[in-house]
Scaffold this motif. Structure first.
Motif, PDB file in Angstrom:
ATOM      1  N   THR A 298       0.848  -1.198   0.000  1.00 40.39           N
ATOM      2  CA  THR A 298       0.000   0.000   0.000  1.00 40.39           C
ATOM      3  C   THR A 298       0.878   1.241   0.000  1.00 40.39           C
ATOM      4  OG1 THR A 298      -1.785  -1.130   1.188  1.00 40.39           O
ATOM      5  CG2 THR A 298      -1.780   1.287   1.242  1.00 40.39           C
ATOM      6  N   ILE A 299       0.705   2.078  -1.001  1.00 40.96           N
ATOM      7  CA  ILE A 299       1.515   3.286  -1.126  1.00 40.96           C
ATOM      8  C   ILE A 299       0.611   4.463  -1.468  1.00 40.96           C
ATOM      9  CG2 ILE A 299       3.558   2.016  -1.877  1.00 40.96           C
ATOM     10  CD1 ILE A 299       2.953   2.931  -4.748  1.00 40.96           C
ATOM     11  N   ASN A 300       1.121   5.669  -1.249  1.00 43.96           N
ATOM     12  CA  ASN A 300       0.389   6.859  -1.643  1.00 43.96           C
ATOM     13  C   ASN A 300       0.743   7.196  -3.086  1.00 43.96           C
ATOM     14  OD1 ASN A 300       0.576  10.142  -1.891  1.00 43.96           O
ATOM     15  ND2 ASN A 300      -1.221   9.462  -0.731  1.00 43.96           N
ATOM     16  N   ASN A 302       0.279  10.100  -5.981  1.00 44.60           N
ATOM     17  CA  ASN A 302      -0.073  11.502  -6.189  1.00 44.60           C
ATOM     18  C   ASN A 302       0.178  11.841  -7.647  1.00 44.60           C
ATOM     19  OD1 ASN A 302       0.058  14.391  -6.336  1.00 44.60           O
ATOM     20  ND2 ASN A 302       0.287  14.452  -4.103  1.00 44.60           N
ATOM     21  N   ASP A 313      -4.842  11.818  -5.422  1.00 45.37           N
ATOM     22  CA  ASP A 313      -3.918  11.740  -4.292  1.00 45.37           C
ATOM     23  C   ASP A 313      -4.547  10.770  -3.306  1.00 45.37           C
ATOM     24  OD1 ASP A 313      -2.150  12.007  -2.249  1.00 45.37           O
ATOM     25  OD2 ASP A 313      -2.492  14.149  -1.898  1.00 45.37           O
ATOM     26  N   LYS A 314      -4.147   9.492  -3.375  1.00 48.80           N
ATOM     27  CA  LYS A 314      -4.809   8.475  -2.566  1.00 48.80           C
ATOM     28  C   LYS A 314      -3.864   7.337  -2.229  1.00 48.80           C
ATOM     29  CE  LYS A 314      -7.827   7.913  -5.783  1.00 48.80           C
ATOM     30  NZ  LYS A 314      -9.029   7.474  -6.529  1.00 48.80           N
ATOM     31  N   ASP A 315      -4.197   6.580  -1.191  1.00 48.04           N
ATOM     32  CA  ASP A 315      -3.472   5.368  -0.834  1.00 48.04           C
ATOM     33  C   ASP A 315      -4.009   4.219  -1.671  1.00 48.04           C
ATOM     34  OD1 ASP A 315      -1.991   6.716   1.041  1.00 48.04           O
ATOM     35  OD2 ASP A 315      -3.297   6.186   2.722  1.00 48.04           O
ATOM     36  N   VAL A 316      -3.085   3.463  -2.247  1.00 45.86           N
ATOM     37  CA  VAL A 316      -3.450   2.405  -3.193  1.00 45.86           C
ATOM     38  C   VAL A 316      -2.873   1.070  -2.703  1.00 45.86           C
ATOM     39  CG1 VAL A 316      -3.304   1.622  -5.578  1.00 45.86           C
ATOM     40  CG2 VAL A 316      -3.475   4.066  -5.077  1.00 45.86           C
ATOM     41  N   ALA A 317      -3.722   0.047  -2.604  1.00 47.84           N
ATOM     42  CA  ALA A 317      -3.316  -1.259  -2.079  1.00 47.84           C
ATOM     43  C   ALA A 317      -2.804  -2.179  -3.187  1.00 47.84           C
ATOM     44  CB  ALA A 317      -4.486  -1.915  -1.356  1.00 47.84           C
ATOM     45  N   SER A 319       0.110  -2.590  -4.638  1.00 49.06           N
ATOM     46  CA  SER A 319       0.781  -1.876  -5.718  1.00 49.06           C
ATOM     47  C   SER A 319       2.011  -2.646  -6.205  1.00 49.06           C
ATOM     48  CB  SER A 319       1.214  -0.481  -5.240  1.00 49.06           C
ATOM     49  OG  SER A 319       0.079   0.289  -4.904  1.00 49.06           O
ATOM     50  N   HIS A 330      -2.410  -2.584  -9.805  1.00 43.03           N
ATOM     51  CA  HIS A 330      -2.828  -2.430  -8.406  1.00 43.03           C
ATOM     52  C   HIS A 330      -4.339  -2.554  -8.283  1.00 43.03           C
ATOM     53  CE1 HIS A 330      -4.405   1.614  -9.240  1.00 43.03           C
ATOM     54  NE2 HIS A 330      -3.253   1.910  -9.840  1.00 43.03           N
TER      55      HIS A 330
END
Length: 403
Positions: A298-300, A302, A313-317, A319, A330
């Motif tokens: 999980t990373i941000n 942007n 601009d969101k957290d993505v699982a 990845s 992702h």
């Protein structure tokens, strides 16, 4: 009576003259002592008439030039053995020539290092001796370091290249490439190739002609210590890493049908509906072969970091990085209605949480993603991640500094 005294005086003179002549002859027949020499082993004198061996070491002095092999030359005899060690006791490997006259190191003298030289010799008459000396090389103006991929002890996919990225520019590319060696557990044809990394640094990769054979064990050795990367810049250590090739997994991504298919050893494991980059602009996906670089979890994400303004601009699982420019596979639950139907992402390959969770557990770094589609930004460049698979074999070979 004078006649009888004269002969006695003559005999006395002759006897004195004979004694005088014999005195220097006695001294001349006495052997001179052998003078002490620096190369007489443990004070053992040389045999009569045996001259000491002269030994010359190159480089020499307290500011010797680094980056060249060490040579030891014997005159008036031969070398029986030579050892050259640094302050840590590490020995430079080398070999005495067949005629015994020279010894040459297989490695170069490193900068900023003091070396002790011990040469065992034998003179023409058979006298053994030991000659000791030392020299110190000038220090490096700047040290060049290396970042490696893949990591040591890892298991990677069949498309994983060996990749070295350098801290500082490499001008002596051919000389550096000569120090790089790949050893495989089965015959594998491959080649080094130079490029400018996406970060702007110099980089050299080794890829096989075709995808690796599963189970191949690979050892990478870079004997760079003592090699100049450019004027004043030196490598001051060696590098080595080992890794193993895992199963033959290939990910097929068809952006026209919006489907991702995982193949393992030629068999279809699962097909997953996806949504790729939006057609007609900068949000399109790349096509060609992209190699899974890393599983980042999980990373941000942007959009401003990839030149797309403030689109997201969101957290993505789940990845999975495919390029340095920001293309990932992702989970994208916000695009659920488009999976299998339309490409509506900002360039990545999105799928449901459930599919992404399963897929993330199956793949490994080094697995190739073979991406096709009509409306894309173009083919993944060799330096944008591991895009060298998009070059022909002949073109890739042409990027070697030794071609």
């Amino acid at each position: 009576m004078p006649r009888s005294r004269a002969p006695r005086r003559i005999r006395t003179v002759r006897i004195a003259l004979a004694a005088a002549l014999l005195a220097p002859l006695a001294v001349a027949c006495t052997a001179d002592p052998v003078p002490a020499t620096s190369n007489t082993a443990k004070g053992v004198p040389a045999k009569n008439g045996d001259r000491p061996v002269t030994v010359k070491v190159t480089p020499s002095g307290k500011r010797a030039e680094a980056g060249q092999p060490v040579t030891v030359t014997a005159t008036g005899g031969r070398l029986t053995s030579v050892t050259v060690t640094d302050a840590k006791g590490t020995e430079l490997p080398g070999k005495v020539a067949a005629d015994g006259r020279t010894w040459t190191s297989a490695r170069k003298a490193a900068p900023g290092t003091t070396y002790a030289v011990t040469a065992q010799t034998k003179a023409e008459g058979g006298t053994s001796a030991t000659e000791r000396s030392s020299f110190t090389t000038t220090p490096a103006d700047q040290v060049n370091k290396v970042d490696w991929r893949p990591g040591s002890g890892t298991t990677v996919g069949v498309a994983q290249p060996v990749s070295l990225v350098f801290d500082h520019p490499v001008k002596n590319r051919a000389e550096v490439e000569k120090q790089l060696k790949i050893t495989t557990s089965n015959p594998t044809e491959g080649s080094w190739g130079w490029m400018r990394d996406y970060s702007g640094k110099d980089r050299v990769d080794w890829r096989p002609k075709d995808y690796w054979k599963p189970g191949t064990k690979v050892t990478v050795s870079a004997e760079l210590n003592g090699t100049a990367s450019s004027a004043g810049r030196w490598f001051v250590r060696d590098y080595t890493t080992t890794f193993t090739i895992g199963s033959r997994q290939i990910v097929k991504v068809d952006l026209d049908t919006h489907q991702l298919t995982l193949l393992r050893d030629g068999e279809k494991v699962r097909r997953i509906p996806v949504s790729g980059g939006t057609p007609g602009g900068d949000k399109r996906s790349w096509r060609g072969t992209a190699v899974l670089m890393a599983k980042e979890g999980t990373i941000n994400m942007n959009s401003e970091t990839v030149g797309l303004g403030n689109a997201y601009d969101k957290d993505v699982a789940y990845s999975m990085r495919l390029t340095w420019s920001g293309m990932y596979a992702h989970a994208a639950p916000w695009n659920a209605r488009w999976f299998g139907n339309s490409n509506q992402s900002s360039g990545c390959i999105g799928m449901s949480n459930a599919d992404a969770s399963w897929f993330y557990a199956q793949v490994r770094p080094g697995d190739p993603f073979e991406i096709t589609g009509k409306d894309t930004k173009g083919v993944v460049a060799p330096n944008n991640g591991f895009g060298q698979w998009n070059m022909s074999w002949a073109d890739w070979q042409g990027t070697s500094a030794l071609r």
